[in-house]
Design a protein around this motif. Sequence first.
Motif, short mmCIF file in Angstrom:
data_model
loop_
_atom_site.label_atom_id
_atom_site.label_comp_id
_atom_site.label_asym_id
_atom_site.label_seq_id
_atom_site.Cartn_x
_atom_site.Cartn_y
_atom_site.Cartn_z
N UNK A 148 0.81 -1.21 0.00
CA UNK A 148 0.00 0.00 0.00
C UNK A 148 0.85 1.27 0.00
N UNK A 149 2.00 1.24 0.65
CA UNK A 149 2.77 2.46 0.89
C UNK A 149 4.06 2.53 0.08
N UNK A 154 2.86 2.48 9.46
CA UNK A 154 2.34 3.10 8.24
C UNK A 154 0.86 2.83 8.11
N UNK A 155 0.51 1.99 7.13
CA UNK A 155 -0.90 1.73 6.87
C UNK A 155 -1.48 0.68 7.81
N UNK A 156 -0.64 0.04 8.63
CA UNK A 156 -1.07 -0.95 9.62
C UNK A 156 -1.75 -2.16 8.99
N UNK A 157 -1.39 -2.46 7.75
CA UNK A 157 -1.99 -3.62 7.06
C UNK A 157 -0.99 -4.78 7.04
N UNK A 197 -1.36 6.78 -1.23
CA UNK A 197 -0.41 6.98 -0.14
C UNK A 197 0.33 8.30 -0.32
N UNK A 204 -4.17 10.55 4.13
CA UNK A 204 -4.27 9.11 3.83
C UNK A 204 -3.42 8.35 4.83
N UNK A 205 -4.04 7.45 5.58
CA UNK A 205 -3.29 6.61 6.54
C UNK A 205 -3.14 5.20 5.97
N UNK A 206 -4.23 4.67 5.46
CA UNK A 206 -4.24 3.33 4.88
C UNK A 206 -5.31 3.30 3.81
N UNK A 207 -5.43 2.17 3.11
CA UNK A 207 -6.41 2.10 2.03
C UNK A 207 -7.85 2.28 2.51
N UNK A 219 -8.35 3.89 5.77
CA UNK A 219 -8.22 4.66 7.01
C UNK A 219 -7.71 6.06 6.69
N UNK A 249 2.76 11.41 5.27
CA UNK A 249 2.90 9.97 5.47
C UNK A 249 2.97 9.68 6.96
N UNK A 250 2.63 8.46 7.29
CA UNK A 250 2.79 7.97 8.65
C UNK A 250 4.10 7.21 8.71
N UNK A 251 5.03 7.69 9.51
CA UNK A 251 6.36 7.09 9.52
C UNK A 251 6.99 7.30 10.90
#
Lengths: 110, 218
Positions: free
Chosen positions: A8-9, A62-65, B76, B90-93, B95, B171-173
């Motif tokens: 995803x990321x 990150x996306x937690x997936x 993303x 955008x955190x996740x697909x 979320x 981004x979440x990092x």
Amino acid sequence: MLLIDCPHCGPRDEVEFHYGGQAHVPYPVDPYALSDRAWAEFLFYRDNPRGPFAERWVHAVGCRKWFNAIRDTVTYEFLAVYPMGSPPPNTSTASPPAHDSAHDSGSDPS
Amino acid sequence: MADSHTPTPRPEPVHLRRSPAHDMRAAMEQACTAGPHRVALREIPFVAQLGIRAVPGEEAAARIERVVGVTLPAAVGTTSGDPDGLHCVWIGPDEFLTIDVSRTHVQGEAEAAAAVLDDDRPGAGRTAGQVVDLSGNRTVLELTGPSARAVLEKGCHVDLHPREFPVGCAVSTLVGPVPMIVHRAHEETFRLLPRSSFAQYTVRWLCDAMLEFRALSA
């Protein structure tokens, strides 16, 4: 540090991920029917191959997936990344066939 | 819980609340530098934030977009909306996090927004989704100045070069050891959203990283 390709990321540093152990270890259909030995093998026994290994990863910060990946345990190279629930893709063409595949697969927990 | 609350929500005792980096305000002011290498750090406290779980393109996402007033970003690293007002990260697909830096959290707004998902009439479509108030989850730290990127690059795990991380990117990092959302709101403005319990440590980490530029400006 590994650069892991999150589905995803995109490529991110290894520290953003957590390892989830071997992939494709099915939960027993009837756990009560298992002997103690078979149950222990399901819980604790995992393959330890030299070469491509299907394993689970989660992109924790990150996306937690969760996703599956095939990683070469010799070179640490990620050969494939694919979604949870999918069968492992055939990476035999992508991976060098030089590795000894005669590891002791022992007891298949499934 | 036997006590009978009145149905109307009580007003929050707003004057009593303290932001997660409240105790670090003096340190943040002291760490700010001037000159060509200037960099400044401040907290934007009590920012309104909504956590959204929905898959873009589905009915639930469309309803949430209508009631919240922002479209969900598609990929993303992308954001939508106004970086100085209401925007969505955008955190996740499935979320997303909406952030409105122009105002503080209002009690009950998430519940009001989530009410649009309750339409259970036949043919109303699948409405599996979620809107929850996450205003207390993260605090917003704003790092500004020509040296802001250099400060973050001391410990950020993504490439912050404008080629890879243009204005509007988020981004979440990790920054140092702290998981956070890094958002480039403007060319020299980065907003960092660590979880509240990491806010003090993050400020200390950033003040330490900014020290070099105080020496340069002296």
